[in-house]
Design a protein around this motif. Structure first.
Motif, PDB file in Angstrom:
ATOM      1  N   LYS A 108       0.844  -1.180   0.000  1.00 33.07           N
ATOM      2  CA  LYS A 108       0.000   0.000   0.000  1.00 33.07           C
ATOM      3  C   LYS A 108       0.884   1.237   0.000  1.00 33.07           C
ATOM      4  CE  LYS A 108      -3.861   2.260   2.360  1.00 33.07           C
ATOM      5  NZ  LYS A 108      -4.895   2.130   3.393  1.00 33.07           N
ATOM      6  N   ILE A 160      -3.822  10.611  -2.740  1.00 34.14           N
ATOM      7  CA  ILE A 160      -3.955   9.562  -3.745  1.00 34.14           C
ATOM      8  C   ILE A 160      -3.315   8.312  -3.152  1.00 34.14           C
ATOM      9  CG2 ILE A 160      -4.013  11.074  -5.763  1.00 34.14           C
ATOM     10  CD1 ILE A 160      -1.062  10.429  -6.205  1.00 34.14           C
ATOM     11  N   SER A 161      -3.820   7.142  -3.514  1.00 33.11           N
ATOM     12  CA  SER A 161      -3.261   5.918  -2.945  1.00 33.11           C
ATOM     13  C   SER A 161      -3.450   4.740  -3.886  1.00 33.11           C
ATOM     14  CB  SER A 161      -3.914   5.593  -1.593  1.00 33.11           C
ATOM     15  OG  SER A 161      -5.293   5.295  -1.746  1.00 33.11           O
ATOM     16  N   TYR A 162      -2.596   3.738  -3.654  1.00 36.62           N
ATOM     17  CA  TYR A 162      -2.691   2.458  -4.364  1.00 36.62           C
ATOM     18  C   TYR A 162      -2.585   1.347  -3.334  1.00 36.62           C
ATOM     19  CZ  TYR A 162      -1.128  -1.794  -6.646  1.00 36.62           C
ATOM     20  OH  TYR A 162      -1.014  -3.097  -7.040  1.00 36.62           O
ATOM     21  N   ASN A 184      -3.077  -3.206  -2.948  1.00 37.39           N
ATOM     22  CA  ASN A 184      -3.285  -4.498  -3.614  1.00 37.39           C
ATOM     23  C   ASN A 184      -3.611  -5.535  -2.557  1.00 37.39           C
ATOM     24  OD1 ASN A 184      -1.773  -7.280  -4.233  1.00 37.39           O
ATOM     25  ND2 ASN A 184      -2.561  -6.442  -6.157  1.00 37.39           N
ATOM     26  N   ASP A 244      -6.391  -4.802  -7.563  1.00 36.09           N
ATOM     27  CA  ASP A 244      -5.661  -3.537  -7.526  1.00 36.09           C
ATOM     28  C   ASP A 244      -6.660  -2.409  -7.320  1.00 36.09           C
ATOM     29  OD1 ASP A 244      -2.908  -4.410  -8.169  1.00 36.09           O
ATOM     30  OD2 ASP A 244      -3.824  -5.051 -10.051  1.00 36.09           O
ATOM     31  N   GLN A 245      -6.378  -1.551  -6.342  1.00 36.29           N
ATOM     32  CA  GLN A 245      -7.276  -0.430  -6.070  1.00 36.29           C
ATOM     33  C   GLN A 245      -6.524   0.895  -6.134  1.00 36.29           C
ATOM     34  OE1 GLN A 245     -10.388  -0.039  -2.760  1.00 36.29           O
ATOM     35  NE2 GLN A 245      -8.772   1.285  -2.016  1.00 36.29           N
ATOM     36  N   TYR A 246      -7.132   1.848  -6.824  1.00 34.74           N
ATOM     37  CA  TYR A 246      -6.607   3.211  -6.912  1.00 34.74           C
ATOM     38  C   TYR A 246      -7.668   4.151  -6.325  1.00 34.74           C
ATOM     39  CZ  TYR A 246      -3.731   0.744 -10.330  1.00 34.74           C
ATOM     40  OH  TYR A 246      -2.911  -0.167 -10.952  1.00 34.74           O
ATOM     41  N   GLU A 247      -7.215   5.086  -5.493  1.00 37.09           N
ATOM     42  CA  GLU A 247      -8.160   5.972  -4.822  1.00 37.09           C
ATOM     43  C   GLU A 247      -7.585   7.380  -4.724  1.00 37.09           C
ATOM     44  OE1 GLU A 247     -10.248   6.318  -0.393  1.00 37.09           O
ATOM     45  OE2 GLU A 247      -9.964   4.328  -1.296  1.00 37.09           O
ATOM     46  N   TYR A 306     -12.642   6.261  -6.727  1.00 40.21           N
ATOM     47  CA  TYR A 306     -11.867   5.018  -6.703  1.00 40.21           C
ATOM     48  C   TYR A 306     -12.056   4.220  -7.991  1.00 40.21           C
ATOM     49  CZ  TYR A 306     -16.385   2.920  -5.557  1.00 40.21           C
ATOM     50  OH  TYR A 306     -17.699   2.540  -5.591  1.00 40.21           O
ATOM     51  N   LYS A 307     -11.089   3.362  -8.250  1.00 44.22           N
ATOM     52  CA  LYS A 307     -11.158   2.405  -9.354  1.00 44.22           C
ATOM     53  C   LYS A 307     -10.514   1.113  -8.871  1.00 44.22           C
ATOM     54  CE  LYS A 307     -10.294   1.875 -14.323  1.00 44.22           C
ATOM     55  NZ  LYS A 307     -11.723   1.948 -14.673  1.00 44.22           N
TER      56      LYS A 307
END
Length: 803
Positions: A554, A569-571, A573, A594-597, A616-617
């Motif tokens: 993370k 912003i963050s990533y 898994n 995988d999460q992007y926020e 988020y995606k």
């Protein structure tokens, strides 16, 4: 070119403004200090301000505060909070220096807790237990929402589902048989792995009791770094009420529509100078708007707090819930469609039952090595038993005729959780670090039985038995014979699971404005060989052992241009273990997520209003679903035989508003949008792409407003209203590209509105609510057979006395 030139001018202007602002600040001074309660505890989230300047702040969780960039001079500093006697001091600020101003308020920590229900503490500044460390949400690159006891009390919530209606991005997807609520967060189902009680995993099989809840914390998105083995949607932590070193308590009586009666007793106080207790008990007996449906619940929650020393305390708590209720699969479907033939119609067998018992025990040790380092250790145990019998699948043809095949279940679950977390803070030069190290382990043993309903002429067990066809349009066919067929166990299957993990996280404060949160976790999970015991022959058949492991990183970047604003912003898994097998009985690999926020968190009006926005995606590489066909090409009905359907994508936006802009006025509101669908699946046999996944909801929104009159003849009068919007969603099944018939059941959007009114007088309070005022009709659907109508207009009232 003009755009680039304009951008350059704007950037230069902003840089000059920022430089000038920094130079101006260097010529100013600051005020810092701490506020403690009368019993020596930190007074968190008390407002502190300089009179006639507009400069205000709040104390942190340790009771400390700082007001910066003050022009030199003499000022009056004032403290204030709901339930706290205001205090003032005169301070003289000198350029380039920090003046100290400490306060001790007359109220104790327990007294502050008692009045918190009428006050407001900005949730962006209040650390959550789910974080395993005292980091405020403002410093977390992830969306957090806290539903406090104020909402829990004002809305007279009766279940976890009532609480979750206030959480944006989390929606009820189905309520299969009214046996278990299935929540979806950001498109992902929240199973038992994602629900916690006081930081330890818990079941929601018996529907958790709400009378013991202090708050409910929701950490949205991936929480694999801290917990492992969770989905990408959210984790939910139920925080229960704790012992107090002051004598007190509350008794209440709740009654409502359909013969609901629920007395509750809450007692707390000291046993000695170092030991305090709390005991909460309740009994509920209720009917339902559904014919012949009823429930009985008994709950008790004792706890002890032992302050071993100033540095060490031990909290021991446990609870027991006996929840017996009628399993209700609603009105079913007619020719794969929902038909309104009366939301009160009960089509299960007249003797159907579901009996559950849940017992939990937990010990929580906290030790402070010094002001900067702390250890927390948790050990917990839970036993959950379920005894169920009835019919389930009401899937009528166009004429309304449906079979009622019987289903018998007997299961036992034993789960254990251990975790050790060490957190602390230190500096490397001018860079500050807030670190968290943790190890944890989970073990579970699930035993489930399969049943038969007799033997045929050849002595073969009868495993499918129709209680009798029913015509959903003819209530005279519902009762059937009224006789409960005998069922006997034929196999007992034990399925052990073991999970271990270790992680490290560091919140790096490079400057006061720029922060980085980085972490890494390793998780190892073993689904040990199951053992299926044939109860008739005594022969045990072993299953396969499955191992899954993964690293879950993370990384988040945080920029706080103002004390009241945080951008991030963050990533992250994580992996999700897939149960079952493929059509050739091979174990399924895990799904990688995988999460992007990205988001912005804001506090306005001195912290009296919080407004947060999140985007988020989430991408899932391997989504498993029950296979449509078996290896021979026949339609498959075995839910343990699955297929990997390719990639899914989940996109969404969430908006949260929380505040108390005026004394006595409390607001909670929000909106969320989610679109989860298959985006890359195999040709022909793959799933249809860009179709909303079953159970996920497109739009949800909620708003709750309560106002308590503060003075005059109507002082103590409380009025409130809540509105909940549930958008379009799908029931049935997502279909393959080669499906001969599409089996989706589109569900329309709906809104329910509740109105509340109450009155507080001395130690008494009376609160009444009318829910679903417009008598809206809609459904929550699991596949196409558990079609449960929402409740109609209902009334509930609670009379309480505090002592």
């Amino acid at each position: 070119m003009n755009k680039n030139f304009t951008f350059l001018l704007n950037f230069i202007a902003f840089f000059l403004f920022l430089t000038g602002n920094i130079m101006a600040q260097s010529k100013n001074g600051s005020v810092s200090g701490s506020i403690k309660t009368s019993d020596g505890n930190p007074a968190s989230y008390v407002s502190v301000g300089l009179k006639n300047t507009g400069k205000t702040t709040q104390t942190d969780e340790k009771g400390n505060f700082t007001i910066k960039n003050i022009t030199p001079g003499t000022y009056t500093i004032k403290t204030s909070a709901v339930g706290v006697s205001a205090q003032e001091k005169s301070v003289t600020v000198v350029a380039g220096e920090t003046v100290n101003a400490d306060f001790t308020i007359a109220e104790s920590l327990s007294q502050l807790d008692e009045v918190a229900i009428n006050g407001y503490k900005t949730p962006n500044r209040k650390p959550v237990n789910l974080g395993k460390i005292a980091i405020a949400p403002m410093d977390l690159p992830q969306a957090v929402q806290i539903i406090g006891k104020q909402i829990i009390t004002d809305q007279q919530v009766n279940s976890l589902g009532d609480v979750m209606k206030n959480v944006n991005g989390v929606a009820l997807g189905a309520n299969r048989g009214a046996v278990g609520e299935n929540f979806f967060a950001r498109g992902y189902s929240l199973g038992s792995n994602n629900i916690f009680k006081n930081g330890a995993r818990t079941t929601i099989g018996g529907s958790p009791e709400a009378s013991t809840l202090e708050s409910v914390e929701v950490l949205k998105g991936s929480a694999a770094l801290l917990y492992g083995g969770v989905t990408g949607g959210a984790v939910v932590n139920m925080v229960t009420k704790k012992p107090k070193f002051e004598n007190g308590g509350e008794v209440s009586m709740r009654t409502g529509s359909y013969d609901q009666y629920k007395p509750t007793v809450d007692l707390y106080g000291p046993i000695s100078k170092k030991i305090a207790f709390r005991a909460i008990g309740t009994y509920e007996n209720a009917g339902s708007f559904r014919d012949f449906v009823k429930s009985k619940r008994f709950y008790i929650n004792p706890s002890l707090l032992y302050k071993v020393s100033e540095q060490t305390e031990v909290l021991v708590q446990g609870d027991y819930l006996k929840s017996d209720f009628t399993p209700d699969f609603g009105v079913g479907s007619v020719n794969n469609q929902i038909v309104d033939f009366g939301r009160d119609k009960f089509i299960n067998t007249p003797w159907a039952y579901n009996k559950t018992n849940t017992t939990t025990a937990q010990a929580n040790l906290t030790h402070k090595f010094n002001e900067n380092w702390k250890l927390n250790a948790i050990g917990s145990f839970q036993a959950y038993n379920r005894n169920y019998y009835g019919s389930e699948r009401i899937q009528a043809n166009a004429a309304g005729i449906s079979t009622r095949n019987l289903s018998r279940a007997l299961s036992k679950e034993y789960t254990y959780n251990q975790q050790i977390n060490i957190n602390g803070s230190f500096s490397t030069g001018s860079i500050k670090h807030t670190v968290l190290f943790g190890v944890d382990a989970d073990q579970s043993r699930v035993t489930s039985n399969a049943f038969a309903y007799g033997k045929d002429a050849k002595g073969v067990n009868i495993t499918i038995l129709n209680y009798g066809n029913v015509n959903v349009f003819d209530p005279t066919t519902y009762y059937g014979s009224g006789i409960m067929p005998e069922a006997f166990g034929i196999t007992s299957t034990l399925a052990p699971t073991y999970r271990y993990g270790a992680f490290v996280q560091d919140l790096i404060e490079i400057t006061e404005q720029f922060k980085v949160l980085a972490g890494l976790r390793y998780t190892d999970q073993k689904n040990a060989s199951s053992r299926a015991l044939n109860l008739e022959t005594g022969v045990t058949t072993p299953g396969a052992t499955k191992f899954d492991d993964a690293f879950s990183p993370k990384l988040g970047l945080i920029y706080q241009p103002l004390k009241t604003t945080s951008l991030y912003i963050s990533y992250a898994n994580n992996f999700i273990t897939n149960t079952g097998t493929d059509i050739f009985y091979a174990a399924l690999p895990p799904s990688l997520v995988d999460q992007y926020e990205a988001g912005i968190k804001n506090d306005f009006f001195g912290g009296r209003l919080s407004a947060n926005l999140t985007y988020y995606k989430i991408k899932n590489s391997n989504t498993a679903q029950t296979a449509m066909f078996d290896q021979n090409g026949n339609l498959n009905s075995n839910t343990n035989i699955k297929q990997l359907n390719g990639t899914t994508s989940s996109d969404g936006v969430e908006i949260d508003l929380t505040g108390s802009i005026l004394p006595g006025l409390n607001l909670t509101a929000g909106y969320s949008y989610n679109f989860m669908r298959y985006t890359n699946t195999p040709d022909i046999i793959g799933m249809i792409e860009d179709v909303r996944l079953v159970g996920t909801t497109k739009n949800t929104a909620n708003a709750t407003l309560f106002y308590t009159f503060q003075e005059g003849a109507v002082k103590g009068l409380k009025l409130g209203a809540s509105a909940f919007y549930t958008g379009k969603r799908n029931g049935g099944w997502n279909d393959a590209k080669n499906a001969p018939v599409l089996r989706l059941i589109p569900l329309s959007a709906f809104t329910t509105v509740d109105f509340s009114a109450g009155y507080n007088w001395k130690k008494f309070s009376l609160l009444a609510k009318v829910s679903n005022i417009t008598n809206e009709l809609n459904y929550f659907v699991h596949e196409n057979y558990s079609v449960n109508p929402i409740a109609p207009r209902q009334f509930v009232t609670t009379l309480s006395y505090k002592f």
